[in-house]
Design an enzyme around this catalytic site. Structure first.
Site, PDB file in Angstrom:
ATOM      1  N   SER A  35      24.415  68.725  24.898  1.00  0.00           N
ATOM      2  CA  SER A  35      23.086  68.635  25.508  1.00  0.00           C
ATOM      3  C   SER A  35      22.064  67.885  24.664  1.00  0.00           C
ATOM      4  O   SER A  35      21.019  67.487  25.169  1.00  0.00           O
ATOM      5  CB  SER A  35      22.546  70.045  25.776  1.00  0.00           C
ATOM      6  N   ASP A 326      12.777  74.358  24.930  1.00  0.00           N
ATOM      7  CA  ASP A 326      13.275  75.647  25.407  1.00  0.00           C
ATOM      8  C   ASP A 326      13.818  76.393  24.199  1.00  0.00           C
ATOM      9  O   ASP A 326      13.506  76.032  23.063  1.00  0.00           O
ATOM     10  CB  ASP A 326      14.286  75.473  26.557  1.00  0.00           C
ATOM     11  N   HIS A 329      16.506  73.623  22.531  1.00  0.00           N
ATOM     12  CA  HIS A 329      16.355  72.172  22.416  1.00  0.00           C
ATOM     13  C   HIS A 329      14.973  71.745  21.948  1.00  0.00           C
ATOM     14  O   HIS A 329      13.964  72.254  22.456  1.00  0.00           O
ATOM     15  CB  HIS A 329      16.665  71.530  23.771  1.00  0.00           C
TER      16      HIS A 329
END
Ligand code: NAG
Length: 351
Positions: A35, A326, A329
């Site tokens: 990610s 978040d 991240h």
């Protein structure tokens, strides 16, 4: 800083590539991993690890949620811009990954993926071995678009980026008793670095020559790991940071060996541990005010769009002073700091 960067880049201005859109320092960027670098492949597969709805992307071009796990640009997006790209290589699974767009490179990354294919299978995302298969398919398609001679030169001169390992620890090892009873963190790291080794050998065998690989970040400082594993500690979870640093040592020595073994290979392990740790330890120095929780929702457990979504209660109105977007991240603002560091560490790759 800006001036230093410009001088450094001018120094590195060895090959200038003119592609259809712009003048760039490398012809293409080809990306693998999780990610940290996924630009939307997970939008096209059935997994809960998706970031294709608001508030993800709220500070991106057209306020568009793209599948990037961020409010805005990823560190690698910013790096691409610094290298002269005016548009980003598309996620390989998207319809945009066709025709002339292939000349810019391709992105095979999938949020939740690890070096260990089992990590990816647990999250129903694209394993690294499959990402490599897609890359082989890309080479065939690229040759159709560019002709075999130009395709070969793009493959040789492209910048390859690999970012993985975080999911192996956070979404697999620490929560999987079969693994953490059978292996020490050190043994699991060696196992992962073994996979890294063969991955780089395969990539080199397929023609890659300039490869940048991110180290693990300070995993014990992520708001999510603090919440889940930091019961008795007020700051970062030090045992988890120690595991990350041990992994980073191993991957660095593996890369040094690979550089000696594989002809023509330039490989750099980008240290993201230190720049991110510095930011978290001393946020005010770089203009940040919040480094312990993410902007989205409560900022403590939200990792997927299941929890960080438009109905999340408490999402901050402006993420520019948050290190984390978040619970896992970095925000675009923090990614800018990381990108500044990446480009300096990566000069050897583009010269
Ligand atoms: C967020 O705050 C920064 C200053 O801290 C400001 O420059 C920026 O415009 C703000 N963004 C939004 C979307 O309000």
């Amino acid at each position: 800083m800006g001036v230093v960067l410009v001088y450094a880049l001018c120094f590195a201005l060895f090959c200038i590539c003119v592609n259809s859109q712009s003048v760039t320092l490398v012809p293409a960027i080809i990306t693998f991993g999780d990610s940290v670098v996924d630009v939307g492949n997970n939008d096209y597969i059935p997994t809960i690890f998706k970031a294709d709805y608001p508030p993800y992307g709220r500070d991106f071009k057209n306020k568009q949620p793209t599948g990037r796990f961020c409010n805005g640009k990823l560190a690698t997006d910013i790096t691409a811009e610094t290298l002269g790209f005016t548009s980003f290589a598309p996620p390989y699974l998207s319809p945009q990954a066709s025709g002339k767009n292939l000349l810019l490179g391709a992105n095979f990354a999938s949020a939740g993926a690890g070096y260990d294919d089992h990590t990816s299978l647990l999250s129903h995302v694209i394993p690294l071995s499959q990402q490599l298969k897609y890359y082989k398919e890309y080479q065939v398609n690229l040759a159709k678009v560019a002709g075999s001679k130009q395709a070969a030169s793009i493959i040789k001169d492209a910048l390859y980026l690999v970012a993985a390992g975080s999911s192996d620890f956070v979404q697999n090892y620490y929560i999987n008793p079969f693994l953490n009873k059978a292996y020490t963190p050190d043994q699991y790291s060696s196992y992962l670095v073994g996979i890294f080794n063969s991955f780089i050998k395969d990539l080199h065998g397929l023609g890659a020559r300039r490869i940048g690989v991110t180290s693990l970040p300070p995993l014990g400082c992520l708001p999510a790991t603090r919440t889940l594993f930091g019961f008795h500690e007020s700051g970062c979870v030090s045992r988890i940071n120690t595991d990350a640093q041990q992994f980073n040592k191993k991957i660095n020595s593996a890369a040094t060996q690979l550089q000696k073994q594989l002809p023509g290979l330039k490989i750099v392990i980008f240290d993201v541990f230190q720049p991110l740790y510095d930011l978290i330890a001393n946020p005010k120095k770089s203009g940040f005010t919040e480094a312990t929780k993410g902007c989205c929702g409560t900022g403590t457990v939200e990792t997927t769009s299941l929890l960080c979504n438009s109905k999340s209660f408490g999402t901050c109105s402006n993420a520019t002073q948050y290190v984390f977007w978040d619970s896992v991240h970095p925000s675009e603002a923090a990614n800018q700091v990381l990108a500044d560091s990446l480009i300096i560490q990566g000069i050897a790759l583009i010269s």
